[in-house]
Design an enzyme around this catalytic site. Structure first.
Site, PDB file in Angstrom:
ATOM      1  N   PRO A  63     -12.119 -36.810  -9.741  1.00 28.01           N
ATOM      2  CA  PRO A  63     -12.094 -35.132  -9.788  1.00 28.01           C
ATOM      3  C   PRO A  63     -12.274 -34.775 -11.455  1.00 28.01           C
ATOM      4  O   PRO A  63     -12.860 -33.439 -11.657  1.00 28.01           O
ATOM      5  CB  PRO A  63     -10.955 -34.579  -9.275  1.00 28.01           C
ATOM      6  CG  PRO A  63     -10.237 -35.583  -8.735  1.00 28.01           C
ATOM      7  CD  PRO A  63     -10.646 -36.769  -9.375  1.00 28.01           C
ATOM      8  N   GLU A  90      -2.378 -41.206  -6.495  1.00 29.68           N
ATOM      9  CA  GLU A  90      -2.865 -40.136  -7.678  1.00 29.68           C
ATOM     10  C   GLU A  90      -3.890 -40.514  -8.782  1.00 29.68           C
ATOM     11  O   GLU A  90      -4.376 -39.970  -9.700  1.00 29.68           O
ATOM     12  CB  GLU A  90      -1.378 -40.383  -8.693  1.00 29.68           C
ATOM     13  CG  GLU A  90      -0.189 -39.514  -7.948  1.00 29.68           C
ATOM     14  CD  GLU A  90      -0.418 -38.025  -7.795  1.00 29.68           C
ATOM     15  OE1 GLU A  90      -1.066 -37.677  -8.540  1.00 29.68           O
ATOM     16  OE2 GLU A  90      -0.248 -37.575  -6.600  1.00 29.68           O
ATOM     17  N   ASP A 143     -38.271 -34.033  -3.312  1.00 30.10           N
ATOM     18  CA  ASP A 143     -37.100 -33.528  -2.883  1.00 30.10           C
ATOM     19  C   ASP A 143     -36.507 -32.509  -4.069  1.00 30.10           C
ATOM     20  O   ASP A 143     -36.814 -32.467  -4.915  1.00 30.10           O
ATOM     21  CB  ASP A 143     -36.137 -34.769  -2.919  1.00 30.10           C
ATOM     22  CG  ASP A 143     -36.190 -35.651  -1.874  1.00 30.10           C
ATOM     23  OD1 ASP A 143     -36.463 -35.020  -0.737  1.00 30.10           O
ATOM     24  OD2 ASP A 143     -36.175 -36.709  -1.904  1.00 30.10           O
TER      25      ASP A 143
END
Ligand code: SAH
Length: 350
Positions: A63, A90, A143
């Site tokens: 992230p 984690e 696309d």
């Protein structure tokens, strides 16, 4: 896959685990959650490296990485071998990231339990860029994001469903109208939903014509350089505007292939009635638009565009159009280079 055009191999970290439990993780210093340990990760990477005979490009989905994009996927697909490290708990020991990870990438601002789904996402998106994976060859370049802009909406049979009709033009069989509609819809969607994408797009495909003109003071302009730059960006032969008749005559002798005219009006007469004129200035001018804003206006316009450059920018006062600048600060750059920078901003492939 039966044609074996992509190879994906999974490596079980547990094979490099320690002790009876084949341990790969341990308590995080200072917090107590579990973290995948660096030595085991390194051994797994070494095993992969020796098996394929080369160090792979190492990607860690996390992230905290750069937000995934089609550009990242494109760059990854140019790598011969990519190793994706899936984190869990984690995450993984930061020292492994520091020493061995080439790219930390996030699939979005949310937290998953592990890197497996991001890894599948990356493999899927990369594989679409391998020729032969997506059936219709042209489909990929149409696309969303491929050209830096969203795709147009798509419809299939039945032509009428729950009172909703397919846009008429799509069933008209008129290829030219259909492709105009598709371009217009793609632009409209991008401008309303994701206007920030405009910086990544080339406006070339969305304009019906691109013309370049230079207002020259003397015949000393580097016309060969200007022409080459225009050719490189598929912008046709440039117009050269020279007020002075004698200058024009000498230019014609020097560059018989150039389109030399006496005024901007003469060019506009040859273009569509609603052609948009973009005066490109090297530096910031009064009422000038940031090139991104000018780009957005070009996309909205969709028709023919004339990009005009001038050796003496006072000449810009003499005709209508929008003004766009390249730099905020005073900067002296040769004309052919200025044209190159501008065309790259507006027409360059991202
Ligand atoms: N403590 C970490 C989250 C760990 S989530 C943090 O806050 O940054 C566990 C694993 O899931 C990560 O190591 C990563 O590989 C994966 N993961 C979770 N969310 C992700 C995301 N948005 N993008 C990519 N990978 C993600």
């Amino acid at each position: 896959m039966s044609r074996e055009i992509i190879g994906v191999k999974t490596v079980d970290l547990r094979n490099f685990g320690r002790g009876n439990y084949r341990q790969i993780d341990d308590y995080a210093f200072g917090s107590g959650g579990m973290v995948i340990a660096a030595p085991q990760l390194k051994e797994a990477l070494e095993a992969v490296t020796s098996e394929i005979g080369a160090r792979p490009y190492v990607v860690y989905p996390s992230p905290q990485g750069a937000l995934i994009s089609q550009e990242i996927i494109e760059s990854l697909s140019k790598q011969e071998n990519v190793a994706i490290i899936c984190g869990h708990y984690e995450g993984i020991d930061e020292r492994f990231v520091e020493k061995y990870v080439d790219l930390e990438v996030s699939i979005g601002d949310c937290v998953l339990t592990g890197g497996e789904i991001p890894a599948m996402l990356i493999v899927d998106a990369m594989s679409r860029l391998v020729p032969g994976v997506v059936g219709k060859g042209k489909a990929v370049i149409e696309d969303s994001f491929y050209r830096g802009i969203l795709d147009n909406p798509n419809y299939t049979r039945p032509a009428m469903w729950e009172g909703l009709e397919v846009p008429e033009v799509l069933t008209s069989g008129n290829e030219k109208e259909i492709s105009r509609w598709r371009r217009r819809e793609a632009v409209r969607r991008t401008l309303t939903r994701r206007p920030e994408l405009v910086s990544r797009a080339s406006v070339r495909e969305y304009l019906s014509g691109v013309n370049v003109a230079v207002i020259a003071e003397t015949e000393n302009i580097n016309l060969a350089g200007v022409s080459e730059t225009c050719r490189a960006y598929d912008a046709g032969r440039p117009y050269i505007v020279a007020n002075d008749r004698e200058v024009r005559e000498r230019m014609k002798e020097l560059y018989p292939e150039a389109k030399i005219v006496g005024s901007v009006r003469k060019i506009l007469e040859r273009l569509d009635d609603d052609a948009l004129t973009v005066k490109v200035s090297g530096t910031s001018r009064k009422n000038a638009l940031h090139s991104l804003e000018a780009k957005r206006i070009c996309l909205e316009h969709g028709g023919e565009v004339l990009f005009i450059f001038a050796e003496n920018e006072e000449d810009f006062e003499n005709f209508a159009g929008i003004t766009s600048y390249l730099y905020d600060e005073e900067s002296e750059i040769p004309m052919s280079m200025k044209i190159g920078i501008a065309l790259d901003r507006f027409l360059g492939k991202r």
